[in-house]
Write a protein that holds these residues in place. Structure first.
Motif, PDB file in Angstrom:
ATOM      1  N   SER A   1       0.842  -1.188   0.000  1.00  0.00           N
ATOM      2  CA  SER A   1       0.000   0.000   0.000  1.00  0.00           C
ATOM      3  C   SER A   1       0.878   1.239   0.000  1.00  0.00           C
ATOM      4  O   SER A   1       2.002   1.225   0.533  1.00  0.00           O
ATOM      5  CB  SER A   1      -0.902   0.003   1.242  1.00  0.00           C
TER       6      SER A   1
ATOM      7  N   THR B   1     -15.925  -2.054  -7.993  1.00  0.00           N
ATOM      8  CA  THR B   1     -16.716  -1.261  -7.060  1.00  0.00           C
ATOM      9  C   THR B   1     -16.235   0.183  -7.127  1.00  0.00           C
ATOM     10  O   THR B   1     -15.041   0.443  -6.944  1.00  0.00           O
ATOM     11  CB  THR B   1     -16.578  -1.783  -5.620  1.00  0.00           C
ATOM     12  N   GLN B   2     -17.142   1.091  -7.423  1.00  0.00           N
ATOM     13  CA  GLN B   2     -16.805   2.511  -7.523  1.00  0.00           C
ATOM     14  C   GLN B   2     -17.334   3.230  -6.293  1.00  0.00           C
ATOM     15  O   GLN B   2     -18.502   3.075  -5.926  1.00  0.00           O
ATOM     16  CB  GLN B   2     -17.408   3.111  -8.789  1.00  0.00           C
ATOM     17  N   ARG B   3     -16.487   4.007  -5.649  1.00  0.00           N
ATOM     18  CA  ARG B   3     -16.878   4.746  -4.439  1.00  0.00           C
ATOM     19  C   ARG B   3     -16.665   6.232  -4.677  1.00  0.00           C
ATOM     20  O   ARG B   3     -15.586   6.664  -5.058  1.00  0.00           O
ATOM     21  CB  ARG B   3     -16.050   4.297  -3.237  1.00  0.00           C
TER      22      ARG B   3
ATOM     23  N   THR C   1     -12.712   6.565  -5.874  1.00  0.00           N
ATOM     24  CA  THR C   1     -11.782   5.450  -5.915  1.00  0.00           C
ATOM     25  C   THR C   1     -12.500   4.230  -6.461  1.00  0.00           C
ATOM     26  O   THR C   1     -13.736   4.156  -6.440  1.00  0.00           O
ATOM     27  CB  THR C   1     -11.218   5.128  -4.525  1.00  0.00           C
TER      28      THR C   1
ATOM     29  N   THR D   1     -12.325  -0.188  -6.603  1.00  0.00           N
ATOM     30  CA  THR D   1     -11.768  -1.453  -6.157  1.00  0.00           C
ATOM     31  C   THR D   1     -12.040  -2.485  -7.245  1.00  0.00           C
ATOM     32  O   THR D   1     -13.188  -2.682  -7.647  1.00  0.00           O
ATOM     33  CB  THR D   1     -12.404  -1.918  -4.837  1.00  0.00           C
TER      34      THR D   1
ATOM     35  N   THR E   1     -11.333  -6.456  -8.598  1.00  0.00           N
ATOM     36  CA  THR E   1     -10.824  -7.814  -8.436  1.00  0.00           C
ATOM     37  C   THR E   1     -10.727  -8.429  -9.825  1.00  0.00           C
ATOM     38  O   THR E   1     -11.620  -8.265 -10.656  1.00  0.00           O
ATOM     39  CB  THR E   1     -11.737  -8.670  -7.542  1.00  0.00           C
TER      40      THR E   1
ATOM     41  N   THR F   1      -3.214   2.241  -5.603  1.00  0.00           N
ATOM     42  CA  THR F   1      -2.834   2.724  -4.271  1.00  0.00           C
ATOM     43  C   THR F   1      -2.600   1.575  -3.308  1.00  0.00           C
ATOM     44  O   THR F   1      -1.898   1.728  -2.317  1.00  0.00           O
ATOM     45  CB  THR F   1      -3.908   3.663  -3.698  1.00  0.00           C
ATOM     46  N   SER F   2      -3.192   0.433  -3.579  1.00  0.00           N
ATOM     47  CA  SER F   2      -2.891  -0.776  -2.812  1.00  0.00           C
ATOM     48  C   SER F   2      -3.106  -1.984  -3.703  1.00  0.00           C
ATOM     49  O   SER F   2      -3.919  -1.946  -4.633  1.00  0.00           O
ATOM     50  CB  SER F   2      -3.754  -0.880  -1.543  1.00  0.00           C
TER      51      SER F   2
ATOM     52  N   THR G   1      -6.593  -8.026  -5.977  1.00  0.00           N
ATOM     53  CA  THR G   1      -7.507  -6.936  -5.631  1.00  0.00           C
ATOM     54  C   THR G   1      -6.704  -5.645  -5.651  1.00  0.00           C
ATOM     55  O   THR G   1      -5.678  -5.531  -4.969  1.00  0.00           O
ATOM     56  CB  THR G   1      -8.126  -7.139  -4.243  1.00  0.00           C
TER      57      THR G   1
ATOM     58  N   GLU H   1      -6.799  -1.383  -5.353  1.00  0.00           N
ATOM     59  CA  GLU H   1      -7.449  -0.103  -5.068  1.00  0.00           C
ATOM     60  C   GLU H   1      -6.861   0.908  -6.040  1.00  0.00           C
ATOM     61  O   GLU H   1      -5.630   1.066  -6.105  1.00  0.00           O
ATOM     62  CB  GLU H   1      -7.207   0.335  -3.631  1.00  0.00           C
TER      63      GLU H   1
ATOM     64  N   ALA I   1      -6.974   4.872  -8.044  1.00  0.00           N
ATOM     65  CA  ALA I   1      -7.382   6.275  -7.983  1.00  0.00           C
ATOM     66  C   ALA I   1      -6.607   7.038  -9.045  1.00  0.00           C
ATOM     67  O   ALA I   1      -5.603   6.552  -9.576  1.00  0.00           O
ATOM     68  CB  ALA I   1      -7.112   6.859  -6.598  1.00  0.00           C
TER      69      ALA I   1
END
Length: 336
Positions: free
Chosen positions: A31, A205-207, A275, A277, A279, A304-305, A317, A319, A321
């Motif tokens: 990360s 997954t979009q946040r 951000t 996510t 997979t 970012t991770s 997986t 993350e 951005a």
């Protein structure tokens, strides 16, 4: 691991024990919030198990995605923690880190004069901790005088890199390689892997959130008198009519001019935080700080991770951005 997986990944202890037959699973995680690459290795303990203890040298190798020959994935590494469990069989979980963990876990004090670069200061940290350097670019921008009281070496290094980015330099990521510690410019990887929603991606997954958004920044000067108000060097606003006033007060001893304060304030302004996510099928060489392409997104994305569950096929997986988000979140935020 299956026989096929054993031929793809290998764990070597003390540069002589090949643990392939004993390895049940390997997970690699990294990360931008941390410096060291971490591996979790689950092993079956047999009568001929060589034994493993914290402090031993260890490495993880594997055949890269679409490759044919083994490469180092985590090397040089150190066994950091071991945990045995006895439930019908004797199993062991080992936590490994690359050797930058020593910069994260060790504290010291340093006094640096003005005029040095982050590259020069990194050379000092690495020399004192016996860590070889590899591919250290000239970070160009000179830094202010700094007195670092007792704190982790990694905190000092990140403070130097943040000050460099705030002065207009590129954001860099310290990264351990088999050849030594390097400064990796964020997003500069030569091979950019493409992630395809209709291909190698399992889920996205979009946040989007206003948590962390900043629509007004107030930059303060150096505190001269604790009993009086601190001088305000600059106030910058953006999108307050859309998102309301979300103010950040910023004090940085390296900022001494109004123009510098304005530049810093504008760099911290941000609206909705977005951000993703993802997979997907594993690409085991993707690292935190690498640029990846998400087909159809229209965005230049940075990992970012990362979490790699090694295998054939493995799973990862990520993350993700934007570069602007990464620079703001990891390099322009917080004190230096």
């Amino acid at each position: 691991m299956t026989d096929a997986q054993e031929r793809v990944y290998e764990v070597v202890l003390d540069n002589r024990y090949l643990l392939g037959d004993l390895v049940e699973s390997i997970t690699l995680e990294e990360s931008l919030d941390e410096i060291a690459y971490r591996a979790t290795v689950n092993l079956m303990v047999t009568e001929d198990f060589p034994g493993i203890r914290p402090g031993q040298e260890i490495r993880v190798s594997g055949i890269p995605h679409r490759g044919s020959a083994m490469v180092y994935l985590l090397h040089p590494g150190v066994v950091w923690e071991c945990e045995n469990s006895y439930r019908g069989a004797n199993r062991l979980t080992a936590t490994l880190y690359d050797r930058t963990i020593y910069l994260s876990k060790s504290e010291d004090e340093y006094l640096f004069p003005a005029g040095q670069t982050a590259s020069q200061r990194l050379a000092k940290y690495a020399s004192d901790w016996g860590i070889p350097l590899h591919q250290i670019p000239d970070t160009v921008y000179t830094l202010s005088k700094k007195v670092y009281r007792a704190q982790p070496i990694y905190s000092m290094l990140m403070s130097d890199l943040k000050e460099t980015a705030r002065a207009g330099g590129w954001p860099y990521r310290p990264r351990m390689t088999p050849n030594g510690l390097e400064l990796f410019p964020i997003g500069s990887n030569e091979t950019v892997w493409a992630l395809e929603p209709d291909g190698n991606i399992d889920s996205i997954t979009q946040r989007r959130t206003l948590e962390g958004a900043v629509t007004r920044v107030k930059v303060l000067g150096k505190e001269e008198n604790p009993e009086s108000a601190t001088e305000i060097l600059a106030v910058e606003s953006k999108d307050t009519d859309l998102y309301g006033t979300l103010q950040k007060v910023h004090m940085d001893s390296s900022i001494t001019t109004v123009s510098g304060a304005v530049q810093a304030a504008k760099g911290m302004l941000s609206g909705i935080q977005e951000t993703l996510t993802v997979t997907a099928l594993d690409v085991n060489t993707i690292r935190a700080g690498d640029r990846v392409a998400l087909i159809g997104s229209g965005m230049d994305l940075i990992a970012t991770s990362v979490r790699h569950e090694l295998g054939r096929p493995g799973k990862m997986t990520l993350e993700l951005a934007t570069f602007d988000y990464v620079k703001r979140r990891y390099y322009l935020d917080g004190p230096v």
